[in-house]
Design an enzyme around this catalytic site. Structure first.
Site, PDB file in Angstrom:
ATOM      1  N   GLY A   1       0.831  -1.198   0.000  1.00 55.40           N
ATOM      2  CA  GLY A   1       0.000   0.000   0.000  1.00 55.40           C
ATOM      3  C   GLY A   1       0.865   1.248   0.000  1.00 55.40           C
ATOM      4  O   GLY A   1       2.020   1.210   0.446  1.00 55.40           O
TER       5      GLY A   1
ATOM      6  N   GLN B   1       3.045   9.832   1.388  1.00 57.21           N
ATOM      7  CA  GLN B   1       4.328   9.106   1.336  1.00 57.21           C
ATOM      8  C   GLN B   1       5.137   9.445   0.093  1.00 57.21           C
ATOM      9  O   GLN B   1       6.291   9.037  -0.024  1.00 57.21           O
ATOM     10  CB  GLN B   1       4.083   7.590   1.388  1.00 57.21           C
TER      11      GLN B   1
ATOM     12  N   CYS C   1       5.946  -0.269   7.171  1.00 57.74           N
ATOM     13  CA  CYS C   1       5.573   0.932   6.417  1.00 57.74           C
ATOM     14  C   CYS C   1       6.761   1.367   5.578  1.00 57.74           C
ATOM     15  O   CYS C   1       7.890   1.406   6.086  1.00 57.74           O
ATOM     16  CB  CYS C   1       5.170   2.035   7.394  1.00 57.74           C
ATOM     17  N   LEU C   2       6.517   1.707   4.326  1.00 59.37           N
ATOM     18  CA  LEU C   2       7.605   2.143   3.436  1.00 59.37           C
ATOM     19  C   LEU C   2       8.283   3.411   3.949  1.00 59.37           C
ATOM     20  O   LEU C   2       9.424   3.683   3.596  1.00 59.37           O
ATOM     21  CB  LEU C   2       7.061   2.395   2.022  1.00 59.37           C
TER      22      LEU C   2
ATOM     23  N   HIS D   1      -4.418   1.204   7.638  1.00 63.51           N
ATOM     24  CA  HIS D   1      -3.043   1.717   7.682  1.00 63.51           C
ATOM     25  C   HIS D   1      -2.891   2.892   6.714  1.00 63.51           C
ATOM     26  O   HIS D   1      -2.351   3.942   7.084  1.00 63.51           O
ATOM     27  CB  HIS D   1      -2.070   0.575   7.345  1.00 63.51           C
ATOM     28  N   GLU D   2      -3.386   2.706   5.483  1.00 63.11           N
ATOM     29  CA  GLU D   2      -3.232   3.766   4.468  1.00 63.11           C
ATOM     30  C   GLU D   2      -4.125   4.965   4.787  1.00 63.11           C
ATOM     31  O   GLU D   2      -3.705   6.115   4.613  1.00 63.11           O
ATOM     32  CB  GLU D   2      -3.528   3.221   3.070  1.00 63.11           C
TER      33      GLU D   2
ATOM     34  N   HIS E   1      -2.588   7.345   7.206  1.00 63.09           N
ATOM     35  CA  HIS E   1      -1.571   8.255   6.646  1.00 63.09           C
ATOM     36  C   HIS E   1      -2.205   9.590   6.225  1.00 63.09           C
ATOM     37  O   HIS E   1      -1.554  10.631   6.283  1.00 63.09           O
ATOM     38  CB  HIS E   1      -0.900   7.632   5.417  1.00 63.09           C
TER      39      HIS E   1
END
Ligand code: NI
Length: 181
Positions: free
Chosen positions: A47, A52, A102-103, A144-145, A148
């Site tokens: 994701g 991000q 997480c990226l 999660h997304e 953000h």
């Protein structure tokens, strides 16, 4: 298309509430979606939210890989999904704890407590509204997304303050750390 630079934890855009997208069909939004898809494919993640990639906009993409899905009715494998202006309109009272990464927080993994199932409302890449129930991994990646877009990273939702570590170490010691949590 282009692979975009990822923001890392500490960048203010990751702590900010992102803005609604007025016109999903705008060329700059369509270009951003295409670039985010290329960036996610390159990263190997599941994701990616617009903050991000330095864009404070209410947009994220995700997929449900076959090996992550529980294959329950609302947790089937899914190809890439685009979600614009998401709203989580229902959250289950029952909670589930699972490891997330997480990226924007490379190398770390944490055990995160979230509602086990949700209902998501949003717009797709064409600007059409959809309502989508999600459970299991599917519910987790969406939450999660969506977090953000509100300036929240998973570290704020750890199941236990000790439920955080380097992915490599957690993988190596998983049964022992699970026992302590
Ligand atoms: Ni993330």
């Amino acid at each position: 298309m282009a692979i975009l630079k990822l923001t890392k934890l500490g960048h203010p855009v990751l702590a900010q509430r992102a803005s609604r997208i007025a016109d999903p069909s705008a060329p700059e939004i369509q270009r951003l979606i295409a670039d985010m898809i290329e960036t996610l494919d390159d990263s190997g993640g599941v994701g990616l939210a617009a903050p991000q990639v330095h864009q404070s906009l209410r947009l994220f993409i995700y997929r449900v890989p076959d090996h992550r899905a529980t294959h329950a009715p609302d947790d089937q494998p899914a190809p890439l999904q685009v979600v614009i202006n998401p709203e989580i309109i229902e959250s289950s009272a029952d909670l589930a704890d699972e490891w997330e990464g997480c990226l924007s927080i490379p190398g770390l993994t944490g055990k995160v407590r979230r509602p086990a199932s949700i209902v998501l409302r949003g717009l797709d890449a064409q600007g059409a509204e959809f309502i989508r129930p999600a459970a299991g991994f599917h519910a987790r990646v969406i939450q999660h997304e969506a977090d953000h877009l509100d300036g929240i990273v998973y570290l704020a939702r750890l199941a236990d303050p000790r439920a955080i570590g380097f992915h490599e170490e957690i993988t190596r010691h998983r049964p022992a750390i699970e026992e302590l949590l």
